[in-house]
Enzyme design. Structure first.
Site, mmCIF file in Angstrom:
data_model
loop_
_atom_site.group_PDB
_atom_site.id
_atom_site.type_symbol
_atom_site.label_atom_id
_atom_site.label_comp_id
_atom_site.label_asym_id
_atom_site.label_seq_id
_atom_site.Cartn_x
_atom_site.Cartn_y
_atom_site.Cartn_z
ATOM 1 N N PRO A 23 0.816 -1.214 0.000
ATOM 2 C CA PRO A 23 0.000 0.000 0.000
ATOM 3 C C PRO A 23 0.852 1.267 0.000
ATOM 4 O O PRO A 23 1.829 1.353 0.739
ATOM 5 C CB PRO A 23 -0.808 -0.104 1.294
ATOM 6 C CG PRO A 23 -0.378 -1.342 1.988
ATOM 7 C CD PRO A 23 0.558 -2.091 1.124
ATOM 8 N N TYR A 185 -0.672 3.927 13.446
ATOM 9 C CA TYR A 185 -2.048 4.391 13.257
ATOM 10 C C TYR A 185 -2.945 3.722 14.303
ATOM 11 O O TYR A 185 -2.457 2.972 15.162
ATOM 12 C CB TYR A 185 -2.486 4.158 11.807
ATOM 13 C CG TYR A 185 -1.606 4.940 10.843
ATOM 14 C CD1 TYR A 185 -1.545 6.331 10.929
ATOM 15 C CD2 TYR A 185 -0.788 4.312 9.922
ATOM 16 C CE1 TYR A 185 -0.711 7.075 10.098
ATOM 17 C CE2 TYR A 185 0.056 5.053 9.084
ATOM 18 C CZ TYR A 185 0.089 6.425 9.181
ATOM 19 O OH TYR A 185 0.923 7.165 8.379
ATOM 20 N N ARG A 332 8.698 1.064 -2.655
ATOM 21 C CA ARG A 332 9.516 2.024 -3.392
ATOM 22 C C ARG A 332 10.073 1.467 -4.701
ATOM 23 O O ARG A 332 10.077 2.165 -5.718
ATOM 24 C CB ARG A 332 10.650 2.532 -2.490
ATOM 25 C CG ARG A 332 10.126 3.426 -1.373
ATOM 26 C CD ARG A 332 11.130 3.607 -0.261
ATOM 27 N NE ARG A 332 11.382 2.378 0.458
ATOM 28 C CZ ARG A 332 12.222 2.254 1.477
ATOM 29 N NH1 ARG A 332 12.897 3.301 1.891
ATOM 30 N NH2 ARG A 332 12.378 1.088 2.080
HETATM 31 C C1 LIG Z 1 4.918 6.693 -1.086
HETATM 32 C C2 LIG Z 1 4.665 5.702 0.008
HETATM 33 C C3 LIG Z 1 3.413 5.633 0.585
HETATM 34 C C4 LIG Z 1 3.125 4.667 1.574
HETATM 35 N N1 LIG Z 1 1.842 4.541 2.059
HETATM 36 C C5 LIG Z 1 1.532 3.489 2.840
HETATM 37 C C6 LIG Z 1 0.172 3.181 3.140
HETATM 38 O O1 LIG Z 1 -0.776 3.821 2.660
HETATM 39 N N2 LIG Z 1 -0.069 2.129 3.967
HETATM 40 C C7 LIG Z 1 0.946 1.351 4.464
HETATM 41 O O2 LIG Z 1 0.672 0.399 5.204
HETATM 42 N N3 LIG Z 1 2.231 1.605 4.168
HETATM 43 C C8 LIG Z 1 2.542 2.621 3.348
HETATM 44 N N4 LIG Z 1 3.843 2.813 2.959
HETATM 45 C C9 LIG Z 1 4.870 1.844 3.398
HETATM 46 C C10 LIG Z 1 5.083 0.780 2.320
HETATM 47 O O3 LIG Z 1 3.897 0.050 2.065
HETATM 48 C C11 LIG Z 1 6.200 -0.226 2.713
HETATM 49 O O4 LIG Z 1 5.790 -0.941 3.845
HETATM 50 C C12 LIG Z 1 7.548 0.463 2.985
HETATM 51 O O5 LIG Z 1 7.801 1.488 2.049
HETATM 52 C C13 LIG Z 1 8.683 -0.554 2.945
HETATM 53 O O6 LIG Z 1 8.716 -1.226 1.699
HETATM 54 P P1 LIG Z 1 9.779 -0.829 0.516
HETATM 55 O O7 LIG Z 1 11.142 -0.958 1.110
HETATM 56 O O8 LIG Z 1 9.519 -1.842 -0.570
HETATM 57 O O9 LIG Z 1 9.495 0.568 0.093
HETATM 58 C C14 LIG Z 1 4.152 3.778 2.007
HETATM 59 C C15 LIG Z 1 5.440 3.893 1.446
HETATM 60 C C16 LIG Z 1 5.689 4.815 0.447
HETATM 61 C C17 LIG Z 1 7.065 4.849 -0.164
#
Ligand SMILES: Cc1cc2nc3c(=O)[nH]c(=O)nc-3n(C[C@H](O)[C@H](O)[C@H](O)COP(=O)(O)O)c2cc1C
Length: 362
Positions: A23, A185, A332
């Site tokens: 998400p 949250y 990301r």
């Molecule tokens: C732009 C952005 C928005 C995010 N929004 C949410 C969200 O709405 N809900 C959530 O649970 N995590 C959110 N996250 C966290 C990501 O889902 C994820 O858990 C975190 O970025 C680690 O994963 P990654 O290393 O692949 O980026 C967000 C991350 C990014 C970069």
């Protein structure tokens, strides 16, 4: 052991591979009304043509005051469902499984979207609102907002909001629902001792603090069809020492959530307090937590998702192949490359699920 491009069965729902789009808030409801726009359709739709198996929407607020910012997505009415229906239809048409993240921002609500030009974090006045939490202690933003402590009756209303939001999500055409119980949250605020100092049935010991996330999971499960999965995202640890929420607590909670009807636990971490100390944020930094939770679920049918810097095809494949998690989520890396699953399939020697229209490019 399955590999990254094996299907995953959750209940009677088949997800075409083990890559999920994590998400990601887009802060793109320009009308500040929680209604999805063409941005949401293009964003989520391109992840489906990009080959992902499961596509989880950004946090969709179950009530207006549960939004992080005024531009967040909402799912508190039939109108919100209608605004998402074309998106879920498109995602399904292209072979992916659309999921919605049902969320309540709790005391972290009413902030500006990250790209807003402002030296303030929190929104007071006209566009803002009073956040709610387990206690009246505000999140320690630079300009903390007065925060309302939820009464037991008001907690029941929040649970009802999650149930009704799940019904709207079904109307919108989602196949899976994820309860957002992570990242500081509302639900995380209740299960963590950092933020929950209540002394009633929703606070105190482990059972009291985890009551809300369990009741919300049961409420969503009660209206979600038997053949479709319910997911729960948790912060495995507060990263604030042994006296606060730890991965051992998460492993203890995991089988209880499976009993409550969760089909997959999506294991993230932290974000409940700015004093957290993350020991390392390199590749796969949260996979050990997913693995520990998966070990605690061996007597159940509940699967586990791992997230956090899982950025390469061989790395993602290894997480699944070595039985550390059943699914990998990407945020990301998937923003950088929405076609990551297609490229990963090629790299791993698997036929990529390329849409007909794009085949000449592969
Ligand atoms: C732009 C952005 C928005 C995010 N929004 C949410 C969200 O709405 N809900 C959530 O649970 N995590 C959110 N996250 C966290 C990501 O889902 C994820 O858990 C975190 O970025 C680690 O994963 P990654 O290393 O692949 O980026 C967000 C991350 C990014 C970069």
């Amino acid at each position: 052991m399955p590999h990254l491009f094996d299907e995953l069965e959750l209940r009677e729902t088949t997800i075409r591979n083990r890559i999920a789009v994590s998400p990601m808030c887009q802060y793109s409801c320009e009308g500040k009304d929680g209604l999805a726009t063409d941005w949401h359709q293009a964003h989520l739709g391109s992840r489906a043509t990009g080959g992902a198996g499961l596509i989880i929407s950004e946090a969709a607020a179950v009530e207006p005051r549960g939004r992080i910012s005024p531009r967040d997505l909402g799912i508190w009415s039939r109108e919100h469902a209608d605004a998402l229906a074309d998106t879920t239809a498109f995602v399904k048409k292209h072979g992916a499984t659309p999921a919605i993240q049902l969320a309540h921002a709790g005391r972290k609500a009413s902030t500006y979207r990250p790209s807003a030009r402002s030296d303030r974090t929190t929104v007071a006045g006209e566009d803002g609102w009073t956040p709610v939490g387990p206690t009246a202690e505000p999140y320690p933003y630079d300009q903390p907002l007065d925060t309302h402590r939820l009464s037991v009756d008001e907690i029941q209303d929040v649970i009802d909001s999650f149930r009704e939001a799940a019904e709207h999500a079904l109307d919108a055409g989602f196949e899976a629902a994820e309860v957002h119980g992570a990242h500081g949250y509302l639900l995380h605020e209740f299960y963590s001792p950092v933020t929950n100092t209540r002394e009633d049935e929703y606070g105190g010991d482990f059972a009291g603090r985890t009551r809300l996330v369990r009741e919300v999971t049961r409420a969503v499960r009660a209206v979600w069809p038997d053949d479709k999965p319910v997911l729960v995202r948790l912060s495995a640890t507060d990263w604030m020492g042994e006296e606060n929420w730890t991965v051992e607590d998460t492993a203890r909670l995991a089988p209880l959530l499976a009993e409550d009807g969760a089909d997959l636990l999506d294991i993230s971490g932290g974000a409940n307090h700015p004093d957290q100390q993350i020991p390392h944020t390199g590749p796969h930094y949260q996979v050990p937590y997913a693995e520990q939770v998966r070990d605690a679920l061996t007597d159940t049918d509940c699967a586990v998702g791992a997230v956090g810097a899982i950025n390469t095809a061989p790395g993602a494949d290894a997480v699944v192949r070595n039985g550390r998690a059943d699914l990998v989520l990407q945020a990301r890396q998937n923003l950088y490359d929405p076609n990551f699953p297609l490229h990963a399939a090629e790299e791993l020697g698997v036929e990529p699920p390329v849409p007909r229209q794009y085949r000449r490019g592969f």
